[in-house]
Write a protein that holds these residues in place. Structure first.
Motif, mmCIF file in Angstrom:
data_model
loop_
_atom_site.group_PDB
_atom_site.id
_atom_site.type_symbol
_atom_site.label_atom_id
_atom_site.label_comp_id
_atom_site.label_asym_id
_atom_site.label_seq_id
_atom_site.Cartn_x
_atom_site.Cartn_y
_atom_site.Cartn_z
ATOM 1 N N LEU A 29 0.833 -1.201 0.000
ATOM 2 C CA LEU A 29 0.000 0.000 0.000
ATOM 3 C C LEU A 29 0.864 1.245 0.000
ATOM 4 C CD1 LEU A 29 -2.649 1.497 0.061
ATOM 5 C CD2 LEU A 29 -2.722 1.137 2.539
ATOM 6 N N HIS A 30 1.944 1.251 0.761
ATOM 7 C CA HIS A 30 2.857 2.389 0.781
ATOM 8 C C HIS A 30 3.452 2.623 -0.611
ATOM 9 C CE1 HIS A 30 5.822 5.278 2.129
ATOM 10 N NE2 HIS A 30 6.745 4.556 1.515
ATOM 11 N N LYS A 31 3.867 1.556 -1.279
ATOM 12 C CA LYS A 31 4.422 1.691 -2.627
ATOM 13 C C LYS A 31 3.370 2.225 -3.599
ATOM 14 C CE LYS A 31 7.932 -1.948 -2.316
ATOM 15 N NZ LYS A 31 8.381 -3.243 -2.865
ATOM 16 N N ALA A 32 2.149 1.701 -3.505
ATOM 17 C CA ALA A 32 1.071 2.162 -4.388
ATOM 18 C C ALA A 32 0.761 3.632 -4.126
ATOM 19 C CB ALA A 32 -0.177 1.306 -4.193
ATOM 20 N N SER A 33 0.751 4.030 -2.870
ATOM 21 C CA SER A 33 0.482 5.427 -2.521
ATOM 22 C C SER A 33 1.559 6.349 -3.078
ATOM 23 C CB SER A 33 0.361 5.579 -1.002
ATOM 24 O OG SER A 33 -0.749 4.865 -0.527
ATOM 25 N N THR A 34 2.791 5.880 -3.088
ATOM 26 C CA THR A 34 3.886 6.666 -3.666
ATOM 27 C C THR A 34 3.674 6.836 -5.168
ATOM 28 O OG1 THR A 34 5.431 5.909 -1.958
ATOM 29 C CG2 THR A 34 6.395 6.755 -4.012
ATOM 30 N N VAL A 35 3.320 5.753 -5.855
ATOM 31 C CA VAL A 35 3.066 5.815 -7.299
ATOM 32 C C VAL A 35 1.896 6.737 -7.606
ATOM 33 C CG1 VAL A 35 2.261 4.464 -9.290
ATOM 34 C CG2 VAL A 35 4.058 3.540 -7.806
ATOM 35 N N MET A 36 0.842 6.668 -6.782
ATOM 36 C CA MET A 36 -0.373 7.442 -7.036
ATOM 37 C C MET A 36 -0.307 8.869 -6.504
ATOM 38 S SD MET A 36 -2.144 5.450 -8.833
ATOM 39 C CE MET A 36 -3.719 6.265 -8.880
ATOM 40 N N GLY A 37 0.743 9.196 -5.771
ATOM 41 C CA GLY A 37 0.922 10.564 -5.293
ATOM 42 C C GLY A 37 0.211 10.880 -3.994
ATOM 43 N N GLY A 38 -0.190 9.875 -3.239
ATOM 44 C CA GLY A 38 -0.852 10.108 -1.956
ATOM 45 C C GLY A 38 -1.638 8.885 -1.529
ATOM 46 N N PRO A 39 -2.242 8.942 -0.353
ATOM 47 C CA PRO A 39 -2.988 7.783 0.158
ATOM 48 C C PRO A 39 -4.302 7.595 -0.601
ATOM 49 C CG PRO A 39 -3.252 9.642 1.628
ATOM 50 C CD PRO A 39 -2.251 10.062 0.584
ATOM 51 N N PRO A 40 -4.867 6.387 -0.567
ATOM 52 C CA PRO A 40 -6.141 6.149 -1.245
ATOM 53 C C PRO A 40 -7.275 6.917 -0.567
ATOM 54 C CG PRO A 40 -5.537 4.239 0.055
ATOM 55 C CD PRO A 40 -4.377 5.193 0.122
ATOM 56 N N SER A 41 -8.292 7.248 -1.351
ATOM 57 C CA SER A 41 -9.458 7.953 -0.802
ATOM 58 C C SER A 41 -10.501 6.964 -0.280
ATOM 59 C CB SER A 41 -10.082 8.846 -1.863
ATOM 60 O OG SER A 41 -10.427 8.089 -3.006
ATOM 61 N N ARG A 42 -10.472 5.738 -0.798
ATOM 62 C CA ARG A 42 -11.433 4.710 -0.357
ATOM 63 C C ARG A 42 -10.721 3.370 -0.325
ATOM 64 N NH1 ARG A 42 -14.339 7.457 -4.282
ATOM 65 N NH2 ARG A 42 -14.036 5.768 -5.727
ATOM 66 N N SER A 43 -11.234 2.486 0.528
ATOM 67 C CA SER A 43 -10.657 1.142 0.595
ATOM 68 C C SER A 43 -11.716 0.140 1.029
ATOM 69 C CB SER A 43 -9.476 1.108 1.579
ATOM 70 O OG SER A 43 -9.922 1.390 2.884
ATOM 71 N N TRP A 44 -11.436 -1.114 0.770
ATOM 72 C CA TRP A 44 -12.297 -2.220 1.171
ATOM 73 C C TRP A 44 -11.394 -3.404 1.481
ATOM 74 C CZ3 TRP A 44 -12.787 -7.144 -0.724
ATOM 75 C CH2 TRP A 44 -13.867 -7.887 -0.240
ATOM 76 N N SER A 45 -11.760 -4.193 2.471
ATOM 77 C CA SER A 45 -10.993 -5.382 2.832
ATOM 78 C C SER A 45 -11.937 -6.536 3.115
ATOM 79 C CB SER A 45 -10.135 -5.114 4.074
ATOM 80 O OG SER A 45 -9.528 -6.305 4.521
ATOM 81 N N SER A 46 -11.582 -7.695 2.614
ATOM 82 C CA SER A 46 -12.399 -8.876 2.886
ATOM 83 C C SER A 46 -12.398 -9.213 4.375
ATOM 84 C CB SER A 46 -11.899 -10.074 2.073
ATOM 85 O OG SER A 46 -10.556 -10.385 2.419
ATOM 86 N N ALA A 47 -11.409 -8.736 5.108
ATOM 87 C CA ALA A 47 -11.364 -8.972 6.553
ATOM 88 C C ALA A 47 -12.552 -8.328 7.261
ATOM 89 C CB ALA A 47 -10.057 -8.440 7.140
ATOM 90 N N ASP A 48 -13.142 -7.307 6.637
ATOM 91 C CA ASP A 48 -14.289 -6.620 7.223
ATOM 92 C C ASP A 48 -15.626 -7.237 6.805
ATOM 93 O OD1 ASP A 48 -12.504 -4.824 8.370
ATOM 94 O OD2 ASP A 48 -12.587 -3.488 6.623
ATOM 95 N N ALA A 49 -15.577 -8.253 5.959
ATOM 96 C CA ALA A 49 -16.804 -8.896 5.475
ATOM 97 C C ALA A 49 -16.993 -10.230 6.202
ATOM 98 C CB ALA A 49 -16.719 -9.118 3.964
ATOM 99 N N GLU A 50 -17.973 -10.288 7.097
ATOM 100 C CA GLU A 50 -18.184 -11.495 7.906
ATOM 101 C C GLU A 50 -18.391 -12.747 7.076
ATOM 102 O OE1 GLU A 50 -21.103 -11.263 10.982
ATOM 103 O OE2 GLU A 50 -20.481 -9.243 11.560
ATOM 104 N N ASP A 51 -19.101 -12.623 5.954
ATOM 105 C CA ASP A 51 -19.444 -13.806 5.167
ATOM 106 C C ASP A 51 -18.481 -14.066 4.003
ATOM 107 O OD1 ASP A 51 -20.229 -11.566 3.778
ATOM 108 O OD2 ASP A 51 -22.065 -12.478 2.980
ATOM 109 N N TRP A 52 -17.299 -13.452 4.014
ATOM 110 C CA TRP A 52 -16.320 -13.644 2.936
ATOM 111 C C TRP A 52 -15.785 -15.059 2.965
ATOM 112 C CZ3 TRP A 52 -15.376 -10.817 -1.187
ATOM 113 C CH2 TRP A 52 -14.224 -11.080 -1.938
ATOM 114 N N LYS A 53 -15.895 -15.792 1.841
ATOM 115 C CA LYS A 53 -15.478 -17.191 1.780
ATOM 116 C C LYS A 53 -14.419 -17.434 0.711
ATOM 117 C CE LYS A 53 -19.884 -19.045 3.421
ATOM 118 N NZ LYS A 53 -20.461 -17.819 3.890
ATOM 119 N N ALA A 54 -13.736 -16.401 0.297
ATOM 120 C CA ALA A 54 -12.703 -16.513 -0.729
ATOM 121 C C ALA A 54 -11.358 -16.116 -0.111
ATOM 122 C CB ALA A 54 -13.056 -15.588 -1.895
ATOM 123 N N PRO A 55 -10.268 -16.249 -0.886
ATOM 124 C CA PRO A 55 -8.973 -15.815 -0.353
ATOM 125 C C PRO A 55 -9.025 -14.342 0.058
ATOM 126 C CG PRO A 55 -8.661 -17.071 -2.358
ATOM 127 C CD PRO A 55 -10.135 -16.845 -2.218
#
Length: 159
Positions: free
Chosen positions: A125-151
């Motif tokens: 994420l740090h590398k991507a933020s450097t390429v994009m010129g700053g931190p992301p404005s939005r994000s999503w993580s499967s760790a926050d989805a209780e019913d996530w059944k994929a990698p």
């Protein structure tokens, strides 16, 4: 959509131009809406002629400050379209949309692939933020989805 963009290209003189489009299921489920962005002005009549299937609504992304670069404009359009791409992460739609490609780019205008790697997701994420010129404005993580059944998966967007 391929037929529409071929017709639109013909309306614009035949020369290929960059575009990106994203489908969205209508709220009532009766069909699809299509959201697309191009990097040039196209008169409404030409879009209607090429579409030929009913209602056409055009939203010009004009809320950029004076002096904005084409990169700023592209990021603004990508931010607008990304909200429709992210609808794939809505739990009610996930099963229906799982594994489907959520956007298309004009042939010959696909962005180059940039692969980033690291020993942690924070490092990447740090590398991507450097390429994009700053931190992301939005994000999503499967760790926050209780019913996530994929990698494990993460998603970030920069406006």
């Amino acid at each position: 959509m391929a037929a529409f963009f071929r017709a639109l290209r013909a309306e614009m003189g035949g020369k290929p131009f960059p575009y990106v489009w994203v489908p969205e299921w209508h709220k009532s489920g009766h069909g699809l809406h299509v959201h697309f962005a191009v990097g040039q002005f196209i008169p409404r009549g030409r879009i209607q002629s090429a579409w030929g299937r009913g209602f056409v609504h055009i939203k010009r992304l004009s809320d950029l400050p004076v002096g904005s670069t084409s990169l700023n404009e592209a990021r603004r359009a990508a931010g607008y379209l990304s909200k429709y791409v992210t609808k794939a992460f809505n739990p009610a739609e996930r099963e229906h949309l799982l594994g489907l490609h959520r956007y298309e780019v004009g042939q010959g205008f696909q962005p180059p692939v940039l692969r980033l790697s690291g020993i942690s997701s924070a490092m990447v994420l740090h590398k991507a933020s450097t390429v994009m010129g700053g931190p992301p404005s939005r994000s999503w993580s499967s760790a926050d989805a209780e019913d996530w059944k994929a990698p494990p998966a993460v998603w970030f967007a920069w406006d």
